[in-house]
Motif scaffolding. Structure first.
Motif, PDB file in Angstrom:
ATOM      1  N   GLU A 113       0.821  -1.076   0.169  1.00  0.00           N
ATOM      2  CA  GLU A 113      -0.169  -0.264   0.205  1.00  0.00           C
ATOM      3  C   GLU A 113       1.516   1.642   0.223  1.00  0.00           C
ATOM      4  OE1 GLU A 113      -1.914  -2.710   1.844  1.00  0.00           O
ATOM      5  OE2 GLU A 113      -0.156  -2.644   1.844  1.00  0.00           O
ATOM      6  N   LYS A 114       0.694   2.398  -1.403  1.00  0.00           N
ATOM      7  CA  LYS A 114       1.529   2.969  -0.778  1.00  0.00           C
ATOM      8  C   LYS A 114       0.217   4.536  -0.444  1.00  0.00           C
ATOM      9  CE  LYS A 114      -0.952   4.428  -5.560  1.00  0.00           C
ATOM     10  NZ  LYS A 114      -0.655   4.602  -6.874  1.00  0.00           N
ATOM     11  N   ASP A 115       1.511   5.465   0.208  1.00  0.00           N
ATOM     12  CA  ASP A 115       0.965   7.019   0.682  1.00  0.00           C
ATOM     13  C   ASP A 115       0.095   7.783  -0.566  1.00  0.00           C
ATOM     14  OD1 ASP A 115       0.353   9.296   1.992  1.00  0.00           O
ATOM     15  OD2 ASP A 115       2.032   9.623   2.417  1.00  0.00           O
ATOM     16  N   LEU A 172       5.557   4.191   0.377  1.00  0.00           N
ATOM     17  CA  LEU A 172       5.112   3.296   1.332  1.00  0.00           C
ATOM     18  C   LEU A 172       3.833   3.961   2.553  1.00  0.00           C
ATOM     19  CD1 LEU A 172       6.211   0.040   1.295  1.00  0.00           C
ATOM     20  CD2 LEU A 172       5.130   0.432  -0.292  1.00  0.00           C
ATOM     21  N   SER A 173       2.730   3.645   2.763  1.00  0.00           N
ATOM     22  CA  SER A 173       1.476   4.051   3.777  1.00  0.00           C
ATOM     23  C   SER A 173       2.205   3.239   5.040  1.00  0.00           C
ATOM     24  CB  SER A 173       0.139   3.663   3.244  1.00  0.00           C
ATOM     25  OG  SER A 173       0.402   2.372   3.401  1.00  0.00           O
ATOM     26  N   ALA A 185       4.878  -5.241   3.732  1.00  0.00           N
ATOM     27  CA  ALA A 185       6.823  -5.443   3.283  1.00  0.00           C
ATOM     28  C   ALA A 185       7.605  -5.769   4.063  1.00  0.00           C
ATOM     29  CB  ALA A 185       7.200  -4.211   3.471  1.00  0.00           C
ATOM     30  N   GLU A 186       7.149  -6.056   5.541  1.00  0.00           N
ATOM     31  CA  GLU A 186       7.314  -6.860   6.860  1.00  0.00           C
ATOM     32  C   GLU A 186       6.621  -8.213   6.835  1.00  0.00           C
ATOM     33  OE1 GLU A 186       9.816  -6.202   8.865  1.00  0.00           O
ATOM     34  OE2 GLU A 186      10.171  -4.578   8.074  1.00  0.00           O
ATOM     35  N   ALA A 187       5.706  -8.728   6.119  1.00  0.00           N
ATOM     36  CA  ALA A 187       4.568  -9.312   6.183  1.00  0.00           C
ATOM     37  C   ALA A 187       5.956 -10.384   4.809  1.00  0.00           C
ATOM     38  CB  ALA A 187       3.261  -9.420   5.926  1.00  0.00           C
ATOM     39  N   LEU A 188       5.651  -9.782   3.846  1.00  0.00           N
ATOM     40  CA  LEU A 188       5.966 -10.387   2.655  1.00  0.00           C
ATOM     41  C   LEU A 188       8.005 -10.833   3.609  1.00  0.00           C
ATOM     42  CD1 LEU A 188       6.614 -10.792  -0.349  1.00  0.00           C
ATOM     43  CD2 LEU A 188       7.576  -8.906  -0.640  1.00  0.00           C
ATOM     44  N   TYR A 248      11.073   2.683  -8.851  1.00  0.00           N
ATOM     45  CA  TYR A 248       9.848   3.731  -7.454  1.00  0.00           C
ATOM     46  C   TYR A 248       9.823   3.171  -6.001  1.00  0.00           C
ATOM     47  CZ  TYR A 248       6.971   4.386 -11.328  1.00  0.00           C
ATOM     48  OH  TYR A 248       6.493   4.971 -13.614  1.00  0.00           O
ATOM     49  N   LYS A 249       9.604   4.091  -5.362  1.00  0.00           N
ATOM     50  CA  LYS A 249       9.652   4.048  -3.738  1.00  0.00           C
ATOM     51  C   LYS A 249       9.044   2.794  -3.509  1.00  0.00           C
ATOM     52  CE  LYS A 249       9.449   8.796  -2.719  1.00  0.00           C
ATOM     53  NZ  LYS A 249       9.598   9.991  -2.004  1.00  0.00           N
TER      54      LYS A 249
END
Length: 173
Positions: free
Chosen positions: A33-35, A46-47, A54-57, A74-75
């Motif tokens: 999810e992005k901000d 990321l939001s 990202a931590e779950a991945l 992309y960021k």
């Protein structure tokens, strides 16, 4: 002597067959999810939910011993892979999402026996799966769906796709 040469040729031939039959394992995900707080920002971070995803991945794939992580430039895609890259010591390599077919072809030809993560976008990852030679596992990915984890197993000309979810469910159907 002829038997020795024949045995050597047979062994070398079997090694080549074994090498050609090594499995390429590829995981493909959409960025987290992005901000969206600044609609004018074309390259947002990321939001909070994205950082958690990202931590779950990282938790999902850290035991896989990845060889390479690819991300678009992309960021949000890089930040999705960063926690995993950080604990594994792998540098994230960027790829052009408009050239996904070239990436897939190159990996199929040159990465036998490797384990690879590719991070893309909702409008590119299904095409990337098709570029590897598999059928689309889902018809489309909605703007609010971030939790798909596609795993491809490629051996010879055969491609199998498995569809999983990871992290917090991002969309109720």
């Amino acid at each position: 002597m002829k038997k020795l040469i024949l045995a050597l040729v047979l062994v070398l031939g079997l090694q080549q067959i074994g090498f050609a039959q090594k499995t390429l394992k590829v995981w493909i995900v959409r960025h987290a999810e992005k901000d969206t707080s600044d609609p004018k920002d074309k390259d947002p971070d990321l939001s909070g939910a994205g950082a958690q995803r990202a931590e779950a991945l990282k938790k999902e794939l850290k035991s896989q011993r990845l060889d390479t992580i690819f991300s678009t430039d992309y960021k949000r895609t890089k930040l999705t892979g960063f926690p995993l890259a950080d604990i594994t010591g792998i540098s994230i390599q960027t790829y052009d999402p408009s050239k996904g077919a070239q990436l897939a072809k190159s990996l199929k030809m040159n990465a036998a026996g490797k384990k690879i993560l590719i991070i893309g976008h909702s409008n590119t990852i299904l095409e990337l799966i098709e570029a590897f030679g598999a059928k689309r596992p889902v018809p489309s990915i909605a703007d609010d769906e971030y939790d798909y984890l596609f795993s491809l197993t490629i051996k010879g000309g055969k491609v199998e796709v498995k569809t999983d979810k990871y992290g917090v469910t991002s969309k109720e159907k």
